[in-house]
Motif scaffolding. Sequence first.
Motif, PDB file in Angstrom:
ATOM      1  N   GLU A   1      -2.841  -7.416  -8.993  1.00 36.74           N
ATOM      2  CA  GLU A   1      -1.218  -8.072  -8.726  1.00 36.74           C
ATOM      3  C   GLU A   1      -0.365  -6.671  -8.398  1.00 36.74           C
ATOM      4  O   GLU A   1       0.527  -7.100  -7.307  1.00 36.74           O
ATOM      5  N   LEU A   2      -0.590  -5.564  -8.782  1.00 36.42           N
ATOM      6  CA  LEU A   2       0.058  -4.417  -8.332  1.00 36.42           C
ATOM      7  C   LEU A   2      -0.050  -4.124  -7.099  1.00 36.42           C
ATOM      8  O   LEU A   2       0.756  -3.901  -6.103  1.00 36.42           O
ATOM      9  N   THR A   3      -1.315  -4.260  -6.505  1.00 35.88           N
ATOM     10  CA  THR A   3      -1.896  -4.032  -5.238  1.00 35.88           C
ATOM     11  C   THR A   3      -1.172  -4.958  -4.120  1.00 35.88           C
ATOM     12  O   THR A   3      -0.608  -4.803  -3.034  1.00 35.88           O
ATOM     13  N   GLU A   4      -1.299  -6.234  -4.596  1.00 38.82           N
ATOM     14  CA  GLU A   4      -0.697  -7.380  -3.703  1.00 38.82           C
ATOM     15  C   GLU A   4       0.855  -7.113  -3.505  1.00 38.82           C
ATOM     16  O   GLU A   4       1.423  -7.478  -2.422  1.00 38.82           O
ATOM     17  N   ALA A   5       1.501  -6.680  -4.754  1.00 30.36           N
ATOM     18  CA  ALA A   5       3.005  -6.527  -4.530  1.00 30.36           C
ATOM     19  C   ALA A   5       3.339  -5.148  -3.491  1.00 30.36           C
ATOM     20  O   ALA A   5       4.383  -5.436  -2.818  1.00 30.36           O
ATOM     21  N   ARG A   6       2.545  -4.524  -3.614  1.00 27.75           N
ATOM     22  CA  ARG A   6       2.502  -3.141  -2.606  1.00 27.75           C
ATOM     23  C   ARG A   6       2.456  -3.562  -1.583  1.00 27.75           C
ATOM     24  O   ARG A   6       3.201  -3.080  -0.541  1.00 27.75           O
ATOM     25  N   ILE A   7       1.349  -4.486  -1.129  1.00 28.91           N
ATOM     26  CA  ILE A   7       1.185  -4.892   0.349  1.00 28.91           C
ATOM     27  C   ILE A   7       2.086  -5.600   0.523  1.00 28.91           C
ATOM     28  O   ILE A   7       2.756  -5.309   1.766  1.00 28.91           O
ATOM     29  N   ASP A   8       2.565  -6.661  -0.200  1.00 26.25           N
ATOM     30  CA  ASP A   8       3.960  -7.431   0.176  1.00 26.25           C
ATOM     31  C   ASP A   8       5.039  -6.426   0.754  1.00 26.25           C
ATOM     32  O   ASP A   8       5.706  -6.552   1.926  1.00 26.25           O
ATOM     33  N   ARG A   9       5.367  -5.449   0.152  1.00 26.81           N
ATOM     34  CA  ARG A   9       6.525  -4.308   0.385  1.00 26.81           C
ATOM     35  C   ARG A   9       6.078  -3.673   1.621  1.00 26.81           C
ATOM     36  O   ARG A   9       7.002  -3.430   2.377  1.00 26.81           O
ATOM     37  N   ALA A  10       5.042  -3.180   1.424  1.00 27.93           N
ATOM     38  CA  ALA A  10       4.715  -2.311   2.789  1.00 27.93           C
ATOM     39  C   ALA A  10       4.668  -3.077   4.052  1.00 27.93           C
ATOM     40  O   ALA A  10       4.881  -2.442   5.107  1.00 27.93           O
ATOM     41  N   THR A  11       4.108  -4.304   4.070  1.00 29.03           N
ATOM     42  CA  THR A  11       3.948  -5.003   5.350  1.00 29.03           C
ATOM     43  C   THR A  11       5.138  -6.007   5.506  1.00 29.03           C
ATOM     44  O   THR A  11       5.124  -6.651   6.907  1.00 29.03           O
TER      45      THR A  11
ATOM     46  N   ILE B   1      -4.748  -0.242   0.064  1.00 28.89           N
ATOM     47  CA  ILE B   1      -5.993  -0.464  -0.662  1.00 28.89           C
ATOM     48  C   ILE B   1      -6.756   0.897  -0.800  1.00 28.89           C
ATOM     49  O   ILE B   1      -7.338   1.209  -1.677  1.00 28.89           O
ATOM     50  N   LEU B   2      -6.805   1.529   0.421  1.00 23.57           N
ATOM     51  CA  LEU B   2      -7.805   2.477   0.615  1.00 23.57           C
ATOM     52  C   LEU B   2      -7.274   3.648  -0.452  1.00 23.57           C
ATOM     53  O   LEU B   2      -5.998   4.037  -0.826  1.00 23.57           O
ATOM     54  N   PRO B   3      -8.226   4.414  -0.935  1.00 24.20           N
ATOM     55  CA  PRO B   3      -7.958   5.242  -2.087  1.00 24.20           C
ATOM     56  C   PRO B   3      -7.217   6.742  -1.429  1.00 24.20           C
ATOM     57  O   PRO B   3      -7.962   7.791  -1.655  1.00 24.20           O
ATOM     58  N   VAL B   4      -6.071   6.690  -0.894  1.00 22.39           N
ATOM     59  CA  VAL B   4      -5.520   7.813  -0.089  1.00 22.39           C
ATOM     60  C   VAL B   4      -4.464   8.601  -1.024  1.00 22.39           C
ATOM     61  O   VAL B   4      -3.740   9.441  -0.584  1.00 22.39           O
TER      62      VAL B   4
END
Length: 196
Positions: free
Chosen positions: A66-76, A92-95
């Motif tokens: 859920e956290l990843t999906e929320a970050r993706i939504d904001r970033a894209t 998603i990549l561990p950067v």
Amino acid sequence: MPKIVDHNQRRRELVEATWQVIARRGLSGATMREIAQEAGYANGALKPYFPTKADLLEATYNHVFELTEARIDRATQGLRGLAFLRSLCLEILPVSAYLRDEARIVVSFWEAAARDSDRSQLVAKATDRWRDRILRALEEAGADGDLRPGLNAGSIAGVMLGFLQGSQVTAVMDPAGFSPENLRDHLEGYLDLLQG
């Protein structure tokens, strides 16, 4: 007057504590006792919320997703095509140290899910969601003339998904060889190969 317990808040605290313990000690070091101690609760306090360690790991994986999906939504937001794809991948990549810790949670859950068909469905849900987003971005890039002619967007989406998931494993297993800088370079090299 009896104390009112916010059960949802307690579940969140236990999930956050699980995250911290796995990030520090790995899955094998994440005992229920250690997690309870991290959250500031007695060991027995976990049972009403998460009867088993596998249940707690599942809740933690869902939280990470859920956290990843929320970050993706904001970033894209407002992006399309390859710009969307690049931004999605960088969430998603561990950067970063945070994303590397997140990858430890994900990889730990994959290990458990490999032996449990119900839990493997959670992994499939995340995989399907990311594949759909990647495919849409590739189709947009193709429509915009940004992809090399003749590429099969469906096949490329599968390869890109394998790259993202594989990078989560390799960054956890070999952090020096798959450093954030290396992963960013790998992503840019991959995107260069796709461009027309």
